[in-house]
Scaffold this motif. Structure first.
Motif, mmCIF file in Angstrom:
data_model
loop_
_atom_site.group_PDB
_atom_site.id
_atom_site.type_symbol
_atom_site.label_atom_id
_atom_site.label_comp_id
_atom_site.label_asym_id
_atom_site.label_seq_id
_atom_site.Cartn_x
_atom_site.Cartn_y
_atom_site.Cartn_z
ATOM 1 N N ASN A 259 0.490 -2.882 0.793
ATOM 2 C CA ASN A 259 0.320 -2.479 -0.444
ATOM 3 C C ASN A 259 1.734 -1.972 -0.947
ATOM 4 O O ASN A 259 1.800 -1.750 -2.253
ATOM 5 N N PHE A 262 2.716 -3.507 -4.707
ATOM 6 C CA PHE A 262 1.869 -3.216 -5.837
ATOM 7 C C PHE A 262 2.684 -1.904 -7.103
ATOM 8 O O PHE A 262 2.988 -1.031 -6.177
ATOM 9 N N TYR A 264 2.059 0.971 -9.744
ATOM 10 C CA TYR A 264 0.867 1.842 -10.244
ATOM 11 C C TYR A 264 1.541 2.410 -11.488
ATOM 12 O O TYR A 264 2.746 2.680 -12.079
ATOM 13 N N LYS A 265 0.615 2.865 -12.443
ATOM 14 C CA LYS A 265 1.001 3.603 -13.565
ATOM 15 C C LYS A 265 1.325 4.934 -13.354
ATOM 16 O O LYS A 265 0.951 5.481 -11.975
ATOM 17 N N THR A 338 -3.438 5.720 -11.529
ATOM 18 C CA THR A 338 -4.235 4.510 -11.819
ATOM 19 C C THR A 338 -3.822 3.351 -10.811
ATOM 20 O O THR A 338 -2.770 3.138 -10.818
ATOM 21 N N ILE A 339 -4.879 2.793 -10.019
ATOM 22 C CA ILE A 339 -4.683 2.073 -9.049
ATOM 23 C C ILE A 339 -5.386 0.941 -9.144
ATOM 24 O O ILE A 339 -6.482 0.690 -9.940
ATOM 25 N N ASN A 340 -5.294 -0.205 -8.339
ATOM 26 C CA ASN A 340 -6.241 -1.264 -8.406
ATOM 27 C C ASN A 340 -7.173 -0.905 -6.963
ATOM 28 O O ASN A 340 -6.609 -0.855 -5.738
ATOM 29 N N PRO A 341 -8.489 -0.469 -7.218
ATOM 30 C CA PRO A 341 -9.406 0.067 -6.054
ATOM 31 C C PRO A 341 -9.444 -0.789 -4.985
ATOM 32 O O PRO A 341 -9.776 -0.502 -3.731
ATOM 33 N N SER A 342 -9.580 -2.205 -5.389
ATOM 34 C CA SER A 342 -10.111 -3.093 -4.321
ATOM 35 C C SER A 342 -8.988 -3.280 -3.141
ATOM 36 O O SER A 342 -9.560 -3.623 -1.928
ATOM 37 N N ILE A 343 -7.849 -2.795 -3.355
ATOM 38 C CA ILE A 343 -6.922 -2.796 -2.433
ATOM 39 C C ILE A 343 -7.269 -1.911 -1.132
ATOM 40 O O ILE A 343 -6.855 -2.105 0.017
ATOM 41 N N TYR A 344 -8.008 -0.688 -1.565
ATOM 42 C CA TYR A 344 -8.367 0.245 -0.590
ATOM 43 C C TYR A 344 -9.647 0.202 -0.032
ATOM 44 O O TYR A 344 -10.196 1.116 0.282
ATOM 45 N N TYR A 456 -10.102 8.082 -2.945
ATOM 46 C CA TYR A 456 -9.937 7.588 -4.516
ATOM 47 C C TYR A 456 -11.203 7.999 -5.215
ATOM 48 O O TYR A 456 -12.231 6.955 -5.016
#
Length: 631
Positions: A259, A262, A264-265, A338-344, A456
């Protein structure tokens, strides 16, 4: 009290003392076979030089030496230069002790001892090196001056008074040099790119975490009591976490990070900000440790630092020496991001049993589900032994063994969360309860290696440490701390602070402090530094003690024993030999005929050996002893 000794014998003693000291320095770094070989050669040489001489072909020894060098060449590769070199030099030193030694041979012995000491600095930069260096400074100085006497007359006699005088006078030179050395240490410019820096990481085992973690890995790390880092800060809690790596990809046995690319905000933190200084030991990795959760860190001298969105930091090259850096962290178990949840949410192929367990532990809200999984794992046992090692270690942990160490607990919780649709990841680092009140720092060891979970939930990362609290007690038992150990840990900390991490910036700071002190009415002390004198005294006392101890226990030859027995027997009868009197002249003055004839018989047999440079064997010794008994 000891008798007079020749310079030749003193030089031999010096060579053996220096050799066994050099061996003691690198003992822990030597290959076992080379260690055994050196000890064998050392004791054979000792027997030859001090008990019963015998001839050894120099040609044979030279061939063996060439063989060792060729073996070293075959072992050397770009990642492993120092270890084979140290092994080989130690073996060559043992061979040199076997030879019939002349001036040149003793100089070569001193050179090899110096190379061994230098090699040790490439294998380990510890506080002990200062002790070795101070000792060797006096040892080498004394040895070279003794060799100057040897070059003129090896048979020169030195008595106890002269030896004491020699040691005291030869100590003056290094004692005068030390103030200048200390002065140069503080003023000479330093570079962060030493010429031999590429050798620092060679010949050493790499401890700690790599960039991935396999189930069962951490247990091997936790068997090591080596210090990893010291974090200078006020005591804020009974336990402190150090963050090292964040792992997000699991294949059923191994955790890895996919990861890092990527973005993040911005993150919002809640909690108290604390400042600290970290003294990190060589890890030979590129990640650096921070107090969890890090806000910012300074740039360690000589490195470029890269920050990643998962709040981990890496430097541009492996850490091969002790480094110092400062940081600020937020003491919190929750922070927004704020993240892309699918990564985890990635999971490997899992058995139906694990999926069924995850469904059983699911509640109506993610936070309640996480708490239920956490509480379920608290019923398991913590252990460093007999861990699951089969083809499905996670499944064995959950349904068969129900015991393991931290990475099993963390992996189980992260996977059960993901099956229930809750993003999660593993955080790898260290956790300690060990705080040194005197020094004002937390100390982390390899045994404190730890893994925990971040889940998360509702836009926030929440820390969960599912490993049962009994872990702290078990880990503490791996290192039984005593007052003595705590004292030496503190001394080692100050050594690291004032010596190892003394660089150009500290030189500038020191100059500014001196200038500031000189401009005030009252002079201020910029620092306290008397460890050099303490270590110097200890090293010198040890050196003198070893010399005197060996001299006192010097083995007497048969010739010396017989002469001592004869003079003692004569003294018993009232006949005392003067220093300038020959044996036959002494015996001729004995007024009792029977004693005179027996004594003369002994003296003539004794002189038959001594005057013809013949060694008295054990059988001859027993025969001549019988003659003395007949007196």
């Amino acid at each position: 009290m000891f008798k007079n000794l020749t310079v030749d014998k003193l030089v031999k003693i010096n060579a053996y003392v220096g050799s066994i000291t050099a061996y003691g320095i690198v003992f822990s770094k030597l290959s076992v076979i080379y260690s055994i070989l050196f000890l064998f050669l050392f004791f054979v040489g000792l027997y030859r030089d001090f008990y019963r001489p015998f001839n050894i072909s120099r040609l044979v020894l030279n061939i063996l030496g060439i063989g060792f060098v060729l073996m070293m060449i075959l072992q050397i590769n770009p990642e492993n230069i120092v270890q084979p070199a140290i092994d080989t030099i130690t073996a060559l030193l043992g061979l040199k002790l076997l030879e019939e030694k002349k001036f040149r041979d003793y100089m070569q012995i001193f050179l090899m001892i110096t190379l061994i000491l230098s090699g040790y600095t490439l294998l380990s930069i510890s506080m002990l090196f200062l002790l070795y260096l101070v000792f060797y400074t006096f040892f080498l100085n004394y040895g070279i001056i003794l060799l100057s006497f040897y070059g003129k007359d090896p048979n020169m006699q030195i008595d106890q008074k002269q030896l004491k005088s020699l040691i005291v006078k030869t100590s003056v030179i290094p004692l005068l040099a030390i103030p200048m050395t200390v002065f140069l240490f503080f003023i000479l410019p330093r570079t962060n790119y030493p010429m031999l820096n590429f050798l620092q990481a060679q010949g050493k085992g790499k401890t700690g975490f790599s960039d991935k973690v396999s189930l069962g890995d951490v247990s091997s790390i936790q068997q090591d009591n080596s210090v990893v880092a010291r974090v200078v800060m006020p005591k804020v809690s009974n336990e402190l976490y150090l963050r090292g790596l964040v792992l997000d990809y699991f294949d059923g046995r191994n955790w890895d990070s996919k990861n890092v690319a990527f973005t993040y905000k911005p993150t919002r933190f809640y909690g108290n900000k604390i400042s600290y200084i970290i003294y990190l030991e060589p890890t030979y990795q590129q990640y650096i440790l921070t107090v969890d959760v890090p806000y910012t860190i300074s740039q360690p001298s000589g490195f470029l630092v890269f920050k990643y969105p998962d709040f981990t930091y890496k430097v541009d090259k492996p850490i091969t020496s002790k480094i110092r850096y400062e940081g600020e962290s937020i003491l919190t178990n929750v922070y927004q991001q704020t993240i892309n949840p699918s990564i985890y949410l990635q999971i490997p192929n899992l058995s139906d049993d694990i999926k069924t367990l995850a469904e059983k532990l699911k509640k109506d809200k993610p936070e309640k589900t996480a708490r239920e999984i956490f509480n379920y794992l608290q019923t398991f046992s913590y252990s460093l032994e007999n861990l699951p090692v089969g083809s499905n270690p996670l499944e064995d942990f959950l349904f068969k063994y129900k015991k393991g160490n931290c990475e099993f607990f963390a992996s189980a919780m992260a996977v059960l969360l993901r099956v229930n649709g809750i993003p999660s990841r593993l955080v790898v680092g260290y956790k300690t309860t060990d705080y040194n009140t005197t020094g004002g720092y937390y100390i982390f060891r390899e045994k404190d290696a730890h893994v925990w979970v971040e889940a998360y939930i509702d836009g926030q990362w929440i820390k969960y440490d599912p490993t049962p609290p009994v872990r702290n007690l078990i880990v503490e038992q791996l290192y039984k701390k005593t007052k003595i150990k705590e004292f030496f840990e503190l001394v080692d900390y100050y050594y690291t602070t004032f010596i190892v991490n003394y660089d150009f910036s500290k030189q500038v700071e020191l100059v500014n402090k001196i200038k500031s002190g000189l401009t005030t009415p009252k002079l201020k002390e910029s620092f306290e530094f008397n460890k050099n004198l303490v270590v110097l005294s200890i090293g010198f006392a040890l050196f003198v003690y070893l010399i005197i101890t060996i001299l006192k226990h010097q083995r007497k030859t048969y010739e010396e024993k017989l002469l001592e027995m004869f003079l003692k027997k004569m003294k018993k009868y009232g006949y005392i030999k003067s220093e300038n009197e020959g044996l036959e002249e002494f015996v001729s003055k004995i007024d009792k005929q029977e004693i005179r004839e027996t004594a003369l018989n002994f003296v003539r047999q004794y002189e038959n050996f001594v005057f013809k440079d013949k060694k008295i064997s054990k059988e001859d010794y027993l025969r001549l002893s019988a003659v003395l008994e007949s007196l």
